[in-house]
Write a protein that holds these residues in place. Structure first.
Motif, short mmCIF file in Angstrom:
data_model
loop_
_atom_site.label_atom_id
_atom_site.label_comp_id
_atom_site.label_asym_id
_atom_site.label_seq_id
_atom_site.Cartn_x
_atom_site.Cartn_y
_atom_site.Cartn_z
N ILE A 93 13.48 14.40 -11.46
CA ILE A 93 14.43 15.06 -10.56
C ILE A 93 15.34 14.02 -9.91
CG2 ILE A 93 14.64 16.46 -8.45
CD1 ILE A 93 11.79 17.57 -9.18
N HIS A 94 14.81 12.86 -9.59
CA HIS A 94 15.56 11.74 -9.02
C HIS A 94 16.38 12.10 -7.79
CE1 HIS A 94 14.44 8.71 -11.93
NE2 HIS A 94 14.71 9.55 -12.92
N SER A 108 17.92 14.80 -6.86
CA SER A 108 19.09 15.67 -7.04
C SER A 108 18.85 17.04 -6.41
CB SER A 108 19.40 15.83 -8.53
OG SER A 108 20.38 16.84 -8.72
N THR A 122 19.28 19.98 -8.79
CA THR A 122 18.11 20.15 -9.65
C THR A 122 16.98 20.84 -8.89
OG1 THR A 122 18.66 18.27 -11.06
CG2 THR A 122 16.35 18.93 -11.00
N HIS A 128 16.27 7.63 -7.34
CA HIS A 128 16.96 7.52 -8.63
C HIS A 128 16.62 6.24 -9.37
CE1 HIS A 128 19.91 4.69 -6.92
NE2 HIS A 128 19.87 5.48 -5.86
N PRO A 138 22.33 10.42 -8.88
CA PRO A 138 22.54 11.77 -9.39
C PRO A 138 23.50 12.59 -8.53
CG PRO A 138 20.20 11.35 -9.00
CD PRO A 138 20.97 10.21 -8.43
N TYR A 185 22.74 13.83 -4.67
CA TYR A 185 21.58 13.03 -4.29
C TYR A 185 21.25 13.25 -2.81
CZ TYR A 185 18.56 8.94 -3.66
OH TYR A 185 17.50 8.12 -3.37
N CYS A 228 15.79 17.83 -1.06
CA CYS A 228 14.92 18.19 -2.20
C CYS A 228 13.53 18.58 -1.70
CB CYS A 228 14.79 17.02 -3.17
SG CYS A 228 16.23 16.75 -4.19
N HIS A 231 13.85 10.89 -20.23
CA HIS A 231 14.96 11.83 -20.07
C HIS A 231 15.39 12.41 -21.42
CE1 HIS A 231 16.34 10.23 -15.89
NE2 HIS A 231 15.12 9.80 -16.15
N THR A 239 15.10 16.36 -18.83
CA THR A 239 15.40 16.42 -17.40
C THR A 239 16.62 17.29 -17.14
OG1 THR A 239 15.95 15.11 -15.43
CG2 THR A 239 16.75 14.27 -17.53
N THR A 241 18.40 16.51 -14.52
CA THR A 241 19.21 15.64 -13.68
C THR A 241 20.12 14.70 -14.47
OG1 THR A 241 17.57 15.75 -11.92
CG2 THR A 241 19.15 13.96 -11.79
N ASN A 242 19.56 13.80 -15.23
CA ASN A 242 20.35 12.81 -15.98
C ASN A 242 19.88 12.75 -17.42
OD1 ASN A 242 21.97 11.80 -13.86
ND2 ASN A 242 20.36 10.44 -13.17
#
Length: 181
Positions: free
Chosen positions: A9-10, A12, A15, A40, A47, A50, A55, A128, A145, A147-148
Motif C-alpha cells: 500500500i505504501h 497511499s 489505495t 513508501h 505514491p 501519500y 490510511c 509489485h 499492488t 499503488t505502484n
C-alpha cells in the motif's frame, strides 16, 4: 471462505480507500495485507495521495478481519500506529483445506522458499508484480499492488474464493487466474 489480498500500500490514501470499497464489494472473511503498509521506502516514488495517518483511519474499520505481515518498509513506529497486529515476517493461514504461507517477499521469496509441501500456497508481495502459477508443486501467488505497479502490469489485488486465486485489476477485470487449489 473469501480472502482479499493486498500488497504494498505504501501509505497511499487512494489505495486504502479502494481497499475499503473492495471489502464492501466482496465481503471477505479475511483481508491479508502483505506488508509495506504505511511507508513508501527510499527506492520507491512517493505514491499518489501519500498520507499514512489517513490510511490508518481508513483501514481501522476493517481491523477485525485484517491479517498483516511486516514488509521491508514497515518500521516499529509504523506498526504502533496500526489498529491490528502485524506478524514479523510471515504467518500461516488455513482455509478450506489450503495451507497458505503469507509473507512480504523480501526474506522468503519464490527464489528462497521456506520448507513447503506440495500443494501449499506461497503468498507474497514485495515485487509489485502479480503472479499466479505452480512451480514444483508449490502454488506461487502475488497480488501485485494497487499503488505502484511495476513492469507494465496494471494496478491489481488478489482474491481467494472457492478454490481459486484471481489477480483482479483496479477496473475489476480478472488479470490472472489459478483454479483447482
Amino acid at each position: 471462505m473469501r480472502i482479499l489480498v493486498f500488497g504494498d500500500i505504501h501509505g497511499s490514501l487512494p489505495t486504502a480507500r479502494r481497499i475499503v470499497e473492495l471489502a464492501v464489494q466482496h465481503r471477505p472473511n479475511q483481508i491479508v495485507l502483505l506488508g509495506d503498509i504505511l511507508y513508501h521506502g527510499p527506492r520507491n516514488p512517493i505514491p499518489q495521495g501519500y498520507d499514512p495517518q489517513a490510511c490508518v483511519r481508513e483501514l481501522t474499520p476493517l481491523a477485525e478481519r485484517i491479517i498483516a505481515v511486516r514488509g521491508n518498509c514497515d518500521s516499529e513506529v509504523d506498526m504502533n500506529l496500526l489498529p491490528f497486529p502485524m506478524a514479523d515476517s510471515f504467518t500461516w493461514l488455513f482455509a478450506e483445506g489450503l495451507r497458505i504461507f503469507a509473507t512480504h517477499g523480501h526474506t522468503y521469496s519464490p527464489q528462497n522458499l521456506p520448507p513447503l509441501a506440495v500443494g501449499d500456497i506461497f503468498l507474497s508481495g514485495h515485487t509489485h508484480v502479480p503472479t499466479a502459477n505452480i512451480h514444483k508443486g508449490i502454488v506461487l501467488c502475488n497480488p501485485g499492488t494497487l499503488t505502484n505497479p511495476k513492469q507494465d502490469h496494471p494496478a491489481c489485488y488478489g482474491l481467494f474464493d472457492g478454490g481459486c486465486f484471481a489477480v483482479i485489476t483496479q477496473s475489476d477485470e480478472v488479470y490472472l487466474r489459478l483454479e483447482g487449489l
